[in-house]
Design an enzyme around this catalytic site. Structure first.
Site, mmCIF file in Angstrom:
data_model
loop_
_atom_site.group_PDB
_atom_site.id
_atom_site.type_symbol
_atom_site.label_atom_id
_atom_site.label_comp_id
_atom_site.label_asym_id
_atom_site.label_seq_id
_atom_site.Cartn_x
_atom_site.Cartn_y
_atom_site.Cartn_z
ATOM 1 N N GLU A 24 -6.632 -8.235 -0.205
ATOM 2 C CA GLU A 24 -7.209 -7.959 1.124
ATOM 3 C C GLU A 24 -8.638 -7.501 0.947
ATOM 4 O O GLU A 24 -8.900 -6.556 0.183
ATOM 5 C CB GLU A 24 -6.461 -6.819 1.851
ATOM 6 C CG GLU A 24 -5.110 -7.178 2.392
ATOM 7 C CD GLU A 24 -4.498 -6.044 3.214
ATOM 8 O OE1 GLU A 24 -5.238 -5.270 3.851
ATOM 9 O OE2 GLU A 24 -3.262 -5.932 3.206
ATOM 10 N N GLU A 36 0.804 -1.223 0.000
ATOM 11 C CA GLU A 36 0.000 0.000 0.000
ATOM 12 C C GLU A 36 0.837 1.273 0.000
ATOM 13 O O GLU A 36 0.653 2.171 0.839
ATOM 14 C CB GLU A 36 -0.993 -0.035 1.174
ATOM 15 C CG GLU A 36 -1.997 -1.158 1.005
ATOM 16 C CD GLU A 36 -3.062 -1.231 2.082
ATOM 17 O OE1 GLU A 36 -2.856 -0.672 3.162
ATOM 18 O OE2 GLU A 36 -4.116 -1.837 1.824
HETATM 19 C C1 BG6 Z 1 -5.078 -2.601 5.200
HETATM 20 C C2 BG6 Z 1 -3.725 -2.889 5.828
HETATM 21 O O1 BG6 Z 1 -5.036 -1.499 4.385
HETATM 22 O O2 BG6 Z 1 -6.078 -2.365 6.118
HETATM 23 C C3 BG6 Z 1 -3.808 -3.808 7.031
HETATM 24 O O3 BG6 Z 1 -2.880 -3.461 4.858
HETATM 25 C C4 BG6 Z 1 -4.929 -3.358 7.940
HETATM 26 O O4 BG6 Z 1 -2.564 -3.827 7.655
HETATM 27 C C5 BG6 Z 1 -6.220 -3.354 7.130
HETATM 28 O O5 BG6 Z 1 -5.072 -4.147 9.079
HETATM 29 C C6 BG6 Z 1 -7.456 -3.010 7.922
HETATM 30 O O6 BG6 Z 1 -7.283 -1.790 8.581
HETATM 31 P P1 BG6 Z 1 -7.566 -1.677 10.139
HETATM 32 O O7 BG6 Z 1 -7.210 -0.295 10.519
HETATM 33 O O8 BG6 Z 1 -9.008 -1.971 10.298
HETATM 34 O O9 BG6 Z 1 -6.695 -2.702 10.782
#
Ligand code: BG6
Length: 457
Positions: free
Chosen positions: A356, A160
């Protein structure tokens, strides 16, 4: 909708990242990373989910799930405690074991080489402002390729990058010129990682790990439409153009010049970018963004949100009245995923991997010692339905990772926000025993994988 839309080689997968999951700080020879030095760092990260001591059990659970691929990150400072130089053999042995177990379980390893955890020693020397960090990254990549290059199927140099830059803009961490100079150095590091992999003729494919979103105009007012185009350029297309085509898009160059933020290029930089174009596109996607024309007139940046940000003079984020939200206020938009996949494929015509996506929720074990995460199942059902449609429309989607395989320490909300298919029994204050408990979504995803996406019930 017809059956069998997902090809047999489709990679049903799930993700984690090193600093949010591994734990065991500061032992095992690991060096510090920027995560260990963060202001207001969550102490839960010390042990995190203790993956380091659950490695066999964890891979066995992934195997039982029927996973085809597993995305994890390697901690740079676990391999090179000072970012370069002396190798930590214990660190290498840990990842050799993990990758070996995965391969033995027929799970393709997907390696992210840096997920938000630049070694602290490099940060102290200026981090990405310092061109020497590019050299250190090259050294680190060479070590990974040499040791794991015959087993890893997919590589992703930097997680990212666009969000790292946006976060700096939003929190005003330096001038825009400094921020885009750092961003330029990350592009160069990325390009070197790609060129080296190609030069070594390793079997793995390599792609970025950006975070992309569909950007909608708040209304049909042409000024709002322009705002949406500008955001999409600055947030999405700028990064993909550099990483896939090796060039800064002309419109972005204009924006950078207007912002007095055009990075300095050394004579060979363009050639490095051109030689380091990726084979495929991988990106995370959690939501979409809706923007209206900025009410301000200057080019200063404004308040930031994790997945959206404002730039005065260009665009500002508004709520989308057509979308529901998660309990953590993230807009839920499965069709947005379809749209961004279509856009990306149309522009670059390369295989795409979603790395993701899922639902973050506050969860506690019920009286039956279970997590019945029906909302997550519903969320993923709707998501996968859209993936089917996108495949039907001709987009070459090769895999999908839920975030995350296991609960881990959320960046914004610690253990209060869980994403896993597998619950980890700990909370922010108390690591307990980090016992693993398969959630209802684990059994559901298992059957989705077994039916190749035909049975989503
Ligand atoms: C993604 C990241 O963008 O978002 C992760 O790569 C992160 O590391 C995920 O955990 C979700 O975000 P958050 O703030 O809910 O953990």
């Amino acid at each position: 909708m017809p059956n069998n839309l997902f090809p047999p080689e489709f990679l049903w997968a799930a993700s984690t990242s090193a600093y949010q999951f591994e734990g065991s700080f500061p032992s095992d020879g690991k060096g510090l990373s920027i995560q260990d030095k963060k202001k207001n760092r969550n102490p839960a990260l010390d042990i995190a989910c203790d993956h380091i001591h659950h490695i066999e059990e964890d891979v066995a659970l992934l195997k039982e799930l029927g996973l085809k691929a597993y995305r994890f990150s390697i901690s740079w400072s676990r391999i090179l405690p000072l970012g370069r130089g002396k190798i930590n053999e214990q660190g290498l042995a840990f990842y050799a074991k993990l990758i070996g177990l995965l391969v033995k379980s027929d799970i393709a390893p997907i390696v992210t080489m840096m997920h938000d955890d630049l070694p602290w020693a490099l940060e102290q020397e200026g981090g990405w402002s310092n061109r020497q960090t590019i050299e250190a990254f090259k050294e680190y990549c060479a070590i990974l390729y040499e040791h794991f290059g015959d087993q890893v199927q997919f590589w992703q140099p930097i997680c990212e990058q666009n969000l790292l830059t946006i976060e700096k803009i939003a929190t005003k961490e330096g001038s825009l010129k400094e921020i885009f100079q750092q961003n330029h150095h990350m592009f160069l590091a990325h390009a070197h990682a790609v060129s080296l992999l190609h030069k070594m003729k390793l079997k793995g494919k390599i792609g970025p790990a950006l975070n992309l979103v569909s950007v909608y105009p708040a209304t049909s007012n042409p000024l709002d439409v322009l705002a949406a185009q500008n955001m999409a350029l600055i947030r999405n297309w700028f990064y993909l153009d550099v990483l896939m085509k090796g060039e800064y898009p002309a419109l972005m160059v204009e924006h950078l010049k207007t912002m007095h933020a055009m990075p300095d290029f050394e004579p060979n930089d363009l050639a490095v970018l051109k030689a380091g174009c990726c084979d495929m596109i991988s990106f995370s996607n959690y939501t979409s963004a809706t923007v209206m024309a900025s009410q301000g007139s200057s080019f200063q940046d404004d308040t930031g949100l994790k997945y959206g940000f404002n730039m005065q003079g260009l665009f500002q984020i508004v709520k989308n009245p057509h979308l529901g939200q998660t309990e953590f206020d993230w807009e839920v938009d499965p069709i947005g995923t379809r749209l961004i996949l279509m856009d990306v494929f149309q522009r670059y015509q390369k295989p795409i991997f979603i790395i993701e996506r899922s639902l973050g929720e506050n969860e506690v074990l019920d009286e039956e010692d279970e997590i019945k995460d029906d909302r997550r199942i519903r969320y993923l059902q709707l998501q996968i339905e859209e993936l089917k449609k996108v495949i039907l429309s001709g987009v070459k989607l090769i895999g999908f990772c839920t975030w995350s395989a296991f609960d881990l320490v959320s960046t914004g909300n610690g253990m209060k926000k869980r994403y896993g298919l597998i619950y980890v029994d700990r909370d922010d204050e108390n690591p307990k025993d980090c016992r693993r408990v398969c959630k209802k979504s684990y059994a559901w995803y298992k059957q989705v994988i077994a039916s190749q996406g035909n049975n989503l019930k």
